[in-house]
Design an enzyme around this catalytic site. Structure first.
Site, PDB file in Angstrom:
ATOM      1  N   GLY A  14      57.825  27.842 -13.584  1.00 18.68           N
ATOM      2  CA  GLY A  14      57.311  26.832 -14.500  1.00 18.68           C
ATOM      3  C   GLY A  14      58.171  25.600 -14.695  1.00 18.68           C
ATOM      4  O   GLY A  14      57.863  24.782 -15.556  1.00 18.68           O
ATOM      5  N   GLU A  50      61.338  32.530 -11.082  1.00 17.83           N
ATOM      6  CA  GLU A  50      60.344  32.499  -9.992  1.00 17.83           C
ATOM      7  C   GLU A  50      59.782  31.088  -9.826  1.00 17.83           C
ATOM      8  O   GLU A  50      58.613  30.833 -10.125  1.00 17.83           O
ATOM      9  CB  GLU A  50      59.189  33.463 -10.326  1.00 17.83           C
ATOM     10  CG  GLU A  50      59.610  34.887 -10.607  1.00 17.83           C
ATOM     11  CD  GLU A  50      58.581  35.640 -11.456  1.00 17.83           C
ATOM     12  OE1 GLU A  50      57.562  35.053 -11.864  1.00 17.83           O
ATOM     13  OE2 GLU A  50      58.813  36.825 -11.715  1.00 17.83           O
ATOM     14  N   GLY A  64      58.045  27.907  -8.277  1.00 18.86           N
ATOM     15  CA  GLY A  64      57.151  27.542  -7.182  1.00 18.86           C
ATOM     16  C   GLY A  64      57.207  26.035  -6.971  1.00 18.86           C
ATOM     17  O   GLY A  64      57.802  25.531  -6.025  1.00 18.86           O
ATOM     18  N   ARG A 108      43.703  19.551  -6.956  1.00 21.76           N
ATOM     19  CA  ARG A 108      44.415  19.458  -8.246  1.00 21.76           C
ATOM     20  C   ARG A 108      43.893  18.324  -9.153  1.00 21.76           C
ATOM     21  O   ARG A 108      43.731  18.518 -10.356  1.00 21.76           O
ATOM     22  CB  ARG A 108      45.929  19.342  -8.050  1.00 21.76           C
ATOM     23  CG  ARG A 108      46.554  20.557  -7.354  1.00 21.76           C
ATOM     24  CD  ARG A 108      48.068  20.594  -7.464  1.00 21.76           C
ATOM     25  NE  ARG A 108      48.517  20.995  -8.771  1.00 21.76           N
ATOM     26  CZ  ARG A 108      49.018  20.186  -9.677  1.00 21.76           C
ATOM     27  NH1 ARG A 108      49.186  18.913  -9.402  1.00 21.76           N
ATOM     28  NH2 ARG A 108      49.374  20.633 -10.859  1.00 21.76           N
ATOM     29  N   TYR A 166      42.455  20.144 -12.406  1.00 23.77           N
ATOM     30  CA  TYR A 166      43.354  20.097 -13.570  1.00 23.77           C
ATOM     31  C   TYR A 166      43.459  18.704 -14.180  1.00 23.77           C
ATOM     32  O   TYR A 166      44.233  18.512 -15.112  1.00 23.77           O
ATOM     33  CB  TYR A 166      44.784  20.499 -13.168  1.00 23.77           C
ATOM     34  CG  TYR A 166      44.897  21.828 -12.478  1.00 23.77           C
ATOM     35  CD1 TYR A 166      44.679  23.012 -13.169  1.00 23.77           C
ATOM     36  CD2 TYR A 166      45.246  21.900 -11.134  1.00 23.77           C
ATOM     37  CE1 TYR A 166      44.796  24.239 -12.538  1.00 23.77           C
ATOM     38  CE2 TYR A 166      45.376  23.117 -10.492  1.00 23.77           C
ATOM     39  CZ  TYR A 166      45.143  24.277 -11.198  1.00 23.77           C
ATOM     40  OH  TYR A 166      45.263  25.482 -10.571  1.00 23.77           O
ATOM     41  N   CYS A 195      30.383  16.323  -0.567  1.00 31.36           N
ATOM     42  CA  CYS A 195      29.183  16.136  -1.375  1.00 31.36           C
ATOM     43  C   CYS A 195      29.407  16.677  -2.782  1.00 31.36           C
ATOM     44  O   CYS A 195      28.806  17.678  -3.206  1.00 31.36           O
ATOM     45  CB  CYS A 195      28.001  16.802  -0.700  1.00 31.36           C
ATOM     46  SG  CYS A 195      27.578  15.918   0.790  1.00 31.36           S
ATOM     47  N   GLU A 196      30.332  16.087  -3.464  1.00 35.08           N
ATOM     48  CA  GLU A 196      30.703  16.385  -4.848  1.00 35.08           C
ATOM     49  C   GLU A 196      31.368  15.110  -5.338  1.00 35.08           C
ATOM     50  O   GLU A 196      31.813  14.297  -4.533  1.00 35.08           O
ATOM     51  CB  GLU A 196      31.782  17.486  -4.925  1.00 35.08           C
ATOM     52  CG  GLU A 196      31.386  18.831  -4.439  1.00 35.08           C
ATOM     53  CD  GLU A 196      30.668  19.683  -5.472  1.00 35.08           C
ATOM     54  OE1 GLU A 196      30.684  19.324  -6.663  1.00 35.08           O
ATOM     55  OE2 GLU A 196      30.085  20.690  -5.061  1.00 35.08           O
TER      56      GLU A 196
END
Ligand code: LLP
Length: 405
Positions: free
Chosen positions: A222, A263, A265, A302, A306, A332-333
């Site tokens: 995080g 941890e 990322g 992303r 988000y 197509c979005e």
């Protein structure tokens, strides 16, 4: 000076490998890992790369070569870790709501396991008793993280065993003889404030008294990295100092030594990644201009999922006059990467690069609209290495038998 790839280098790669293209800068990953090591000097600490951010097998192999350990979120990630050369003792599996059979498989692999439900803890205890040390993933009831979707430690979160259930956990340990070696929390992603980690430590220190065999406190991942110009990431040096202070205090006060695990990322791979796209078409868009690129939410979700901000640069016309653009995809979005973004003049066929494309970008890509997943290239010692070829039609058909109707 922080490691970065230049516009010129990226344009050459776009020509050489085609677009859309993911590029990862090995030295930047190493720089981030080294920063962790220096900032935590004097702390009994182990770092486990959260593989879910980016699992290309050669990225995993590269991280292994730096000395980093690995954290997995599925049994398949654990298997990839083994293929990449990690020893079982360097592999951690932090699970969420998984079937007990998967935990048994992880046990057979001999890797570290954090279990996040009382029912699986009970099953584990009934089957393995005291013979195999495990960790408990707790839900610390702390709200933190860049947005609600990536906040995992709050009181309504599906992750972990709620602190309130501690009595039941102790009962299960008593009944089954479970060997609890680790207490784990992961509060969320993009946590800037060192105090949030300090709060997590405080919560876990409170719990230590219940677990006489505890040896490890795992604070999850995080760490925030900058995404926008002017953004600040987590002050890792400060965090290192804080952790050192807290754990030394604990050791003195209770005469108990604890190792600390993290941890990370995003911290390790986000800034090392670049996503290069080509502008297919320009269209009017009110006060702005649509720049329609040769990719979409199928490759880079992303911003849409988000509302995440990614810096965009026009690498083939960096000194053009600034104008306002809506950078949009070809799916197509409504796949808008950026709205009213001021960028150097974009012409059709220009190359745009999205920054911070190392973590959760390729990894969250799909074949939606039956488009090929992009190729991935690693740049190491200034040289590009193709680490995943672009898909072809065979990849779209893979696993589907030919049935004649
Ligand atoms: N450990 C555990 C148990 C986790 O669940 C995660 C991330 C990490 C470590 C690593 O967190 P990091 O250091 O990368 O923040 N797809 C989202 C992020 C989801 C994170 C899920 N868990 C995004 O693109 O923002």
């Amino acid at each position: 000076m922080s490691q970065q790839l230049s516009h010129e280098q990226l344009v050459v790669l776009a020509h050489q490998f085609g677009t859309p293209l993911y590029v990862y800068h090995a030295e930047k990953i190493k720089e981030q890992y080294d920063k962790l090591l220096t900032s935590f000097k004097g702390v009994d600490v182990r770092f486990f790369y959260a593989a879910k951010a980016l699992t290309n097998i050669n990225i995993l192999r590269y991280l292994k070569s730096t000395g980093c350990n690995i954290d997995c979120s599925s049994i398949n990630e654990a298997k990839l870790a083994v293929i990449a050369g990690f020893a079982p003792s360097d592999i951690l599996y932090t699970s969420n709501n998984i079937a007990f059979e998967e935990i048994e498989e992880a046990q057979r692999m001999g890797i570290h396991i954090n279990i996040d439900s009382i029912s699986n803890l009970r099953k584990f205890g009934q089957k393995f008793g005291h013979s195999y040390p495990v960790g408990i993933r707790l839900r610390p009831n702390i709200m933190a993280g860049g947005n609600l979707k990536i906040s995992t430690g709050h009181a309504d979160s599906k992750f972990g065993v709620p602190l309130e259930d501690i009595e039941e956990v102790l009962q299960v340990i008593k009944e089954t003889g479970l060997f609890i070696r680790t207490l784990h929390i992961h509060t969320g992603s993009e946590i800037k404030d060192v105090e949030v980690f300090a709060k997590g430590i405080e919560v876990l220190f409170e719990m230590v008294k219940y677990f006489p065999e505890l040896a490890i406190i795992d604070l999850g991942g995080g760490f925030k990295v900058p995404y926008k110009p002017g953004d600040e990431g987590t002050d890792i040096e400060l965090l290192g100092k804080k952790v050192k202070e807290e754990f030394e205090w604990f050791e003195k006060k209770y005469n108990r030594h604890l190792q600390v695990w993290f941890e990370p990322g995003k911290y390790l791979v986000s800034e090392a990644g670049y996503f290069i796209t080509k502008v297919n078409v320009l269209k009017p868009a009110g006060n702005a201009v649509f720049a329609g690129v040769d990719t979409g939410l199928n490759h880079f979700i992303r911003p849409m999922f988000y509302g995440a901000y990614h810096e965009i640069e026009n690498i083939s016309n960096p000194s053009g006059d600034k104008r306002s653009y809506n950078v949009v995809g070809n799916i197509c979005e409504t796949d808008t990467f950026a709205e009213n973004r001021s960028l150097p003049e974009i012409r059709e066929d220009d190359y745009l690069v999205f920054l911070n494309a190392g973590a959760y970008c390729f990894e969250m890509s799909s074949h939606y609209n039956s488009r090929f997943k992009p190729a991935e290239v690693m740049v190491k010692d200034g040289k590009p290495i193709l680490i995943r070829k672009r898909d072809d039609l065979e990849d779209l058909l893979k696993g589907q038998p030919e049935i004649i109707f």
